[in-house]
Motif scaffolding. Sequence first.
Motif, PDB file in Angstrom:
ATOM      1  N   GLY A  69       4.846  13.550   3.133  1.00  0.00           N
ATOM      2  CA  GLY A  69       5.408  13.306   1.794  1.00  0.00           C
ATOM      3  C   GLY A  69       4.721  12.122   1.170  1.00  0.00           C
ATOM      4  O   GLY A  69       3.531  12.174   0.894  1.00  0.00           O
ATOM      5  N   GLU A  70       5.452  11.036   0.963  1.00  0.00           N
ATOM      6  CA  GLU A  70       4.890   9.786   0.453  1.00  0.00           C
ATOM      7  C   GLU A  70       5.371   8.644   1.327  1.00  0.00           C
ATOM      8  O   GLU A  70       6.468   8.704   1.882  1.00  0.00           O
ATOM      9  CB  GLU A  70       5.321   9.545  -0.991  1.00  0.00           C
ATOM     10  CG  GLU A  70       4.762  10.558  -1.959  1.00  0.00           C
ATOM     11  CD  GLU A  70       5.086  10.231  -3.415  1.00  0.00           C
ATOM     12  OE1 GLU A  70       5.545   9.102  -3.699  1.00  0.00           O
ATOM     13  OE2 GLU A  70       4.868  11.111  -4.247  1.00  0.00           O
ATOM     14  N   VAL A  71       4.553   7.612   1.451  1.00  0.00           N
ATOM     15  CA  VAL A  71       4.925   6.441   2.246  1.00  0.00           C
ATOM     16  C   VAL A  71       4.479   5.187   1.501  1.00  0.00           C
ATOM     17  O   VAL A  71       3.505   5.223   0.741  1.00  0.00           O
ATOM     18  CB  VAL A  71       4.308   6.499   3.677  1.00  0.00           C
ATOM     19  CG1 VAL A  71       2.814   6.298   3.647  1.00  0.00           C
ATOM     20  CG2 VAL A  71       4.967   5.513   4.612  1.00  0.00           C
ATOM     21  N   LYS A  72       5.251   4.095   1.705  1.00  0.00           N
ATOM     22  CA  LYS A  72       4.893   2.795   1.132  1.00  0.00           C
ATOM     23  C   LYS A  72       5.119   1.740   2.206  1.00  0.00           C
ATOM     24  O   LYS A  72       6.116   1.787   2.931  1.00  0.00           O
ATOM     25  CB  LYS A  72       5.756   2.504  -0.091  1.00  0.00           C
ATOM     26  CG  LYS A  72       5.363   1.218  -0.785  1.00  0.00           C
ATOM     27  CD  LYS A  72       6.104   0.834  -2.060  1.00  0.00           C
ATOM     28  CE  LYS A  72       7.159   1.686  -2.586  1.00  0.00           C
ATOM     29  NZ  LYS A  72       7.867   1.105  -3.753  1.00  0.00           N
ATOM     30  N   LYS A  73       4.184   0.782   2.308  1.00  0.00           N
ATOM     31  CA  LYS A  73       4.317  -0.261   3.330  1.00  0.00           C
ATOM     32  C   LYS A  73       3.858  -1.611   2.802  1.00  0.00           C
ATOM     33  O   LYS A  73       3.031  -1.692   1.900  1.00  0.00           O
ATOM     34  CB  LYS A  73       3.492   0.087   4.572  1.00  0.00           C
ATOM     35  CG  LYS A  73       1.991   0.009   4.360  1.00  0.00           C
ATOM     36  CD  LYS A  73       1.199   0.318   5.636  1.00  0.00           C
ATOM     37  CE  LYS A  73      -0.295   0.218   5.373  1.00  0.00           C
ATOM     38  NZ  LYS A  73      -1.083   0.494   6.565  1.00  0.00           N
ATOM     39  N   TRP A  96       0.867  -1.183   0.000  1.00  0.00           N
ATOM     40  CA  TRP A  96       0.000   0.000   0.000  1.00  0.00           C
ATOM     41  C   TRP A  96       0.899   1.227   0.000  1.00  0.00           C
ATOM     42  O   TRP A  96       1.971   1.218   0.612  1.00  0.00           O
ATOM     43  CB  TRP A  96      -0.859  -0.024   1.254  1.00  0.00           C
ATOM     44  CG  TRP A  96      -1.682   1.196   1.526  1.00  0.00           C
ATOM     45  CD1 TRP A  96      -2.962   1.419   1.130  1.00  0.00           C
ATOM     46  CD2 TRP A  96      -1.303   2.341   2.291  1.00  0.00           C
ATOM     47  NE1 TRP A  96      -3.408   2.631   1.601  1.00  0.00           N
ATOM     48  CE2 TRP A  96      -2.392   3.224   2.317  1.00  0.00           C
ATOM     49  CE3 TRP A  96      -0.138   2.723   2.956  1.00  0.00           C
ATOM     50  CZ2 TRP A  96      -2.358   4.450   2.974  1.00  0.00           C
ATOM     51  CZ3 TRP A  96      -0.106   3.940   3.611  1.00  0.00           C
ATOM     52  CH2 TRP A  96      -1.215   4.785   3.615  1.00  0.00           C
ATOM     53  N   SER A  97       0.474   2.291  -0.684  1.00  0.00           N
ATOM     54  CA  SER A  97       1.221   3.542  -0.650  1.00  0.00           C
ATOM     55  C   SER A  97       0.241   4.712  -0.607  1.00  0.00           C
ATOM     56  O   SER A  97      -0.936   4.573  -0.956  1.00  0.00           O
ATOM     57  CB  SER A  97       2.148   3.676  -1.860  1.00  0.00           C
ATOM     58  OG  SER A  97       1.388   3.843  -3.044  1.00  0.00           O
ATOM     59  N   SER A  98       0.760   5.848  -0.173  1.00  0.00           N
ATOM     60  CA  SER A  98      -0.064   7.052  -0.092  1.00  0.00           C
ATOM     61  C   SER A  98       0.790   8.295  -0.303  1.00  0.00           C
ATOM     62  O   SER A  98       1.950   8.345   0.114  1.00  0.00           O
ATOM     63  CB  SER A  98      -0.734   7.150   1.281  1.00  0.00           C
ATOM     64  OG  SER A  98      -1.474   8.348   1.401  1.00  0.00           O
ATOM     65  N   THR A  99       0.163   9.294  -0.922  1.00  0.00           N
ATOM     66  CA  THR A  99       0.761  10.618  -0.982  1.00  0.00           C
ATOM     67  C   THR A  99       0.328  11.375   0.268  1.00  0.00           C
ATOM     68  O   THR A  99      -0.450  10.881   1.083  1.00  0.00           O
ATOM     69  CB  THR A  99       0.319  11.366  -2.258  1.00  0.00           C
ATOM     70  OG1 THR A  99      -1.110  11.456  -2.262  1.00  0.00           O
ATOM     71  CG2 THR A  99       0.807  10.658  -3.513  1.00  0.00           C
ATOM     72  N   GLU A 100       0.830  12.585   0.415  1.00  0.00           N
ATOM     73  CA  GLU A 100       0.644  13.372   1.638  1.00  0.00           C
ATOM     74  C   GLU A 100      -0.825  13.661   1.945  1.00  0.00           C
ATOM     75  O   GLU A 100      -1.609  13.987   1.059  1.00  0.00           O
ATOM     76  CB  GLU A 100       1.405  14.694   1.511  1.00  0.00           C
ATOM     77  CG  GLU A 100       1.537  15.411   2.823  1.00  0.00           C
ATOM     78  CD  GLU A 100       2.667  16.421   2.815  1.00  0.00           C
ATOM     79  OE1 GLU A 100       2.703  17.228   3.754  1.00  0.00           O
ATOM     80  OE2 GLU A 100       3.501  16.397   1.900  1.00  0.00           O
ATOM     81  N   GLY A 101      -1.165  13.529   3.229  1.00  0.00           N
ATOM     82  CA  GLY A 101      -2.512  13.821   3.695  1.00  0.00           C
ATOM     83  C   GLY A 101      -2.745  13.208   5.062  1.00  0.00           C
ATOM     84  O   GLY A 101      -1.908  12.478   5.586  1.00  0.00           O
TER      85      GLY A 101
END
Length: 116
Positions: A105-109, A49-54
Amino acid sequence: MSKLQRLPASVGNAESTPIAAEKLISGNPTNMLNNMFTNAKENFFCGVWSSTEGKWELNYTEDEFCYIISGKAVITDADGQSETVEAGDAFTISAGFSGSWETIGEVKKFYAIYEE
């Protein structure tokens, strides 16, 4: 017969999973989900899963194991206690947890989810 299935650290075949408007606290994050495994009972899932800032509200009905591949996030519980997680961190979130997730920023897990 069972077999070993490797999970690459990729969101290559990912689906966009928007945050519901009523849960959004700030930003306009784009989440990507690449579910790579679902068991026969359809109550265990894992993938990337990944997400941009928020920032958005969390209300867990499942148990989740996470390993941050890259980036940074702040997880805050309902009592206001915050934990920062970043690349290399592994942790669990239990069913019943409520609070918020903020991607910096961005995160991936990698994730592994179990639901009753």
